[in-house]
Design a protein around this motif. Structure first.
Motif, PDB file in Angstrom:
ATOM      1  N   SER A   5      41.163   6.996 -59.127  1.00 42.89           N
ATOM      2  CA  SER A   5      41.654   7.245 -60.483  1.00 42.89           C
ATOM      3  C   SER A   5      42.522   6.092 -60.960  1.00 42.89           C
ATOM      4  O   SER A   5      42.421   5.658 -62.121  1.00 42.89           O
ATOM      5  N   GLY A   6      43.377   5.578 -60.085  1.00 42.93           N
ATOM      6  CA  GLY A   6      44.223   4.455 -60.468  1.00 42.93           C
ATOM      7  C   GLY A   6      43.420   3.248 -60.887  1.00 42.93           C
ATOM      8  O   GLY A   6      43.759   2.554 -61.857  1.00 42.93           O
ATOM      9  N   SER A   7      42.325   2.985 -60.178  1.00 39.56           N
ATOM     10  CA  SER A   7      41.491   1.833 -60.493  1.00 39.56           C
ATOM     11  C   SER A   7      40.738   2.030 -61.805  1.00 39.56           C
ATOM     12  O   SER A   7      40.688   1.127 -62.654  1.00 39.56           O
ATOM     13  N   LEU A   8      40.150   3.201 -61.995  1.00 39.42           N
ATOM     14  CA  LEU A   8      39.377   3.451 -63.215  1.00 39.42           C
ATOM     15  C   LEU A   8      40.271   3.484 -64.454  1.00 39.42           C
ATOM     16  O   LEU A   8      39.932   2.901 -65.495  1.00 39.42           O
ATOM     17  N   PHE A   9      41.407   4.160 -64.352  1.00 41.08           N
ATOM     18  CA  PHE A   9      42.320   4.170 -65.491  1.00 41.08           C
ATOM     19  C   PHE A   9      42.901   2.772 -65.716  1.00 41.08           C
ATOM     20  O   PHE A   9      43.074   2.343 -66.866  1.00 41.08           O
ATOM     21  N   GLY A  10      43.187   2.042 -64.635  1.00 44.29           N
ATOM     22  CA  GLY A  10      43.681   0.678 -64.791  1.00 44.29           C
ATOM     23  C   GLY A  10      42.682  -0.209 -65.507  1.00 44.29           C
ATOM     24  O   GLY A  10      43.051  -1.048 -66.344  1.00 44.29           O
ATOM     25  N   LEU A  11      41.406  -0.041 -65.184  1.00 38.00           N
ATOM     26  CA  LEU A  11      40.350  -0.772 -65.889  1.00 38.00           C
ATOM     27  C   LEU A  11      40.398  -0.480 -67.385  1.00 38.00           C
ATOM     28  O   LEU A  11      40.377  -1.394 -68.218  1.00 38.00           O
ATOM     29  N   ALA A  12      40.469   0.797 -67.729  1.00 39.69           N
ATOM     30  CA  ALA A  12      40.475   1.178 -69.143  1.00 39.69           C
ATOM     31  C   ALA A  12      41.739   0.702 -69.852  1.00 39.69           C
ATOM     32  O   ALA A  12      41.684   0.252 -71.010  1.00 39.69           O
ATOM     33  N   TYR A  13      42.885   0.779 -69.177  1.00 31.94           N
ATOM     34  CA  TYR A  13      44.128   0.314 -69.796  1.00 31.94           C
ATOM     35  C   TYR A  13      44.060  -1.188 -70.084  1.00 31.94           C
ATOM     36  O   TYR A  13      44.451  -1.646 -71.165  1.00 31.94           O
ATOM     37  N   LEU A 322      36.976   9.479 -67.415  1.00 31.28           N
ATOM     38  CA  LEU A 322      37.656   8.725 -66.364  1.00 31.28           C
ATOM     39  C   LEU A 322      38.232   9.673 -65.317  1.00 31.28           C
ATOM     40  O   LEU A 322      38.136   9.417 -64.107  1.00 31.28           O
ATOM     41  N   PHE A 323      38.807  10.766 -65.775  1.00 33.25           N
ATOM     42  CA  PHE A 323      39.400  11.742 -64.860  1.00 33.25           C
ATOM     43  C   PHE A 323      38.334  12.366 -63.964  1.00 33.25           C
ATOM     44  O   PHE A 323      38.533  12.518 -62.752  1.00 33.25           O
ATOM     45  N   ARG A 324      37.183  12.706 -64.532  1.00 32.12           N
ATOM     46  CA  ARG A 324      36.123  13.324 -63.722  1.00 32.12           C
ATOM     47  C   ARG A 324      35.632  12.379 -62.635  1.00 32.12           C
ATOM     48  O   ARG A 324      35.444  12.787 -61.479  1.00 32.12           O
ATOM     49  N   LEU A 325      35.405  11.136 -62.989  1.00 34.51           N
ATOM     50  CA  LEU A 325      34.961  10.180 -61.977  1.00 34.51           C
ATOM     51  C   LEU A 325      36.034   9.973 -60.916  1.00 34.51           C
ATOM     52  O   LEU A 325      35.749   9.980 -59.714  1.00 34.51           O
ATOM     53  N   GLY A 326      37.257   9.766 -61.365  1.00 38.06           N
ATOM     54  CA  GLY A 326      38.327   9.483 -60.418  1.00 38.06           C
ATOM     55  C   GLY A 326      38.551  10.612 -59.436  1.00 38.06           C
ATOM     56  O   GLY A 326      38.674  10.381 -58.220  1.00 38.06           O
ATOM     57  N   THR A 327      38.600  11.836 -59.928  1.00 33.74           N
ATOM     58  CA  THR A 327      38.862  12.960 -59.030  1.00 33.74           C
ATOM     59  C   THR A 327      37.695  13.196 -58.072  1.00 33.74           C
ATOM     60  O   THR A 327      37.889  13.711 -56.967  1.00 33.74           O
ATOM     61  N   THR A 328      36.499  12.799 -58.457  1.00 30.68           N
ATOM     62  CA  THR A 328      35.359  12.912 -57.546  1.00 30.68           C
ATOM     63  C   THR A 328      35.508  11.987 -56.347  1.00 30.68           C
ATOM     64  O   THR A 328      35.099  12.331 -55.227  1.00 30.68           O
ATOM     65  N   TRP A 329      36.123  10.829 -56.558  1.00 36.34           N
ATOM     66  CA  TRP A 329      36.169   9.802 -55.509  1.00 36.34           C
ATOM     67  C   TRP A 329      37.546   9.601 -54.888  1.00 36.34           C
ATOM     68  O   TRP A 329      37.668   8.845 -53.932  1.00 36.34           O
ATOM     69  N   ASP A 330      38.587  10.246 -55.426  1.00 35.77           N
ATOM     70  CA  ASP A 330      39.936  10.065 -54.869  1.00 35.77           C
ATOM     71  C   ASP A 330      40.000  10.541 -53.415  1.00 35.77           C
ATOM     72  O   ASP A 330      39.385  11.522 -53.041  1.00 35.77           O
TER      73      ASP A 330
END
Length: 330
Positions: A5-13, A322-330
């Motif tokens: 999640s940190g990586s995916l949200f960081g990408l979007a930010y 982003l949340f759905r992807l992140g929580t799937t892989w966290d």
């Protein structure tokens, strides 16, 4: 820690912060934001670009295919996801022409090796690859093959393929705890190890060009160009002069190896200061959104979701996906 999640949200930010500075020169960016660049999301929601949109397409294709990731399973799903992106009314964020042309060819039903833009190594190849580095449980061949294939559907140049694999591996290694100080050497070693490895099961006849004698020679060019870009990062870091436009040190980022290099450069200057990393990436005269989005993916993979301002999670566009992807892989 929630590294995915940190990586995916960081990408979007990073993508969102770099969106208004792309196509601006460095003095204009500094005049508006100061030398540290933009560090506050704006808008409700804070809009992103095609970089995040296509990263979501790759990530959602990976989720759809599931654990049995093969080229035959991945390609048609990825093709459909790319075409859905291309036809979406939200595809209005100055998308790259290489992606649009290739998607037009894919929409015509051409085999992907005929649809791709064979000579393009634009950063569209690797600005969307972060999800490949975050999926747990893949074999080395699955991860490397998927990283290269997602690039190859639109960007057929070997440097785009190698840069995409390196970007995915940087995310993977940082997520798994590699110290940032060791990242550059690890990536340089991978260039040497992979230099003559052509993943034919994933890439098929992509290598066949009039001036190319073998698949090994084809892919070696990509790894060599990426290795040279990584060497420029090492030189810039050793020089220790971190003020000013980062593109002057490691490249403008319009091509894949430079997007990787400049994102690594702005990240490795201050890897424990993630918002500073994003601002430095966005305060660049080149492809600011792609540079900042990759730098954000690296910082978030290493530090996790808690490294980012909490209120940004609800402000950023596509937060639910982003949340759905992140929580799937966290």
């Amino acid at each position: 820690m929630r590294a995915a999640s940190g990586s995916l949200f960081g990408l979007a930010y990073g993508d969102s912060l770099g969106k208004p500075t792309e196509f601006q020169d460095y003095p204009a960016i500094v005049a508006r934001y100061g030398p540290g660049g933009p560090r506050v999301l704006t808008g409700e929601p804070a809009l992103v670009t095609d970089d995040t949109q296509m990263a979501l397409a790759v990530g959602e294709a990976l989720i759809e295919v599931g654990p049995h990731l093969t080229p035959d399973a991945f390609e048609p799903v990825l093709r459909r996801r790319f075409l859905e992106w291309a036809a979406s009314p939200e595809n209005d964020r100055a998308p790259g022409m290489t992606c649009l042309r290739a998607c037009g060819n894919l929409a015509d039903g051409r085999p992907w090796v005929r649809a791709t833009q064979a000579d393009s190594k634009g950063c569209g190849a690797n600005m969307r690859v972060t999800p490949v580095g975050l999926v747990p449980g893949l074999t080395e061949d699955q991860r490397a093959g998927a990283a290269q294939l997602q690039a190859a559907l639109t960007h057929g140049h070997p440097t785009g393929l190698a840069a995409s694999e390196l970007t995915a591996w940087a995310v993977l290694w940082l997520r798994d705890g590699l110290a940032p100080r060791d990242l550059l050497a690890a990536l340089r070693n991978r260039c040497a190890e992979q230099r003559k490895i052509y993943r034919g099961d994933w890439l098929g006849e992509l290598w066949q060009r009039p001036t190319v004698s073998s698949p090994e020679d084809f892919i070696a060019r990509g790894w060599d160009e990426c290795a040279a870009a990584l060497d420029r990062v090492a030189t810039a870091l050793a020089a220790g002069r971190f003020d000013g436009d980062p593109c002057l040190a490691t490249g403008a980022g319009w091509i894949a190896e430079e997007a990787l290099a400049t994102a690594l450069y702005v990240y490795l200057i201050s890897p424990d200061e993630p918002v500073t990393v994003l601002g430095r990436g966005a305060a660049s005269s080149g492809d600011s959104d792609s540079i900042a989005c990759l730098a954000g993916a690296f910082a978030g993979a290493a530090l996790g979701l808690a490294a980012w301002p909490v209120d940004w999670q609800t402000q950023i566009e596509y937060a639910d996906r982003l949340f759905r992807l992140g929580t799937t892989w966290d």
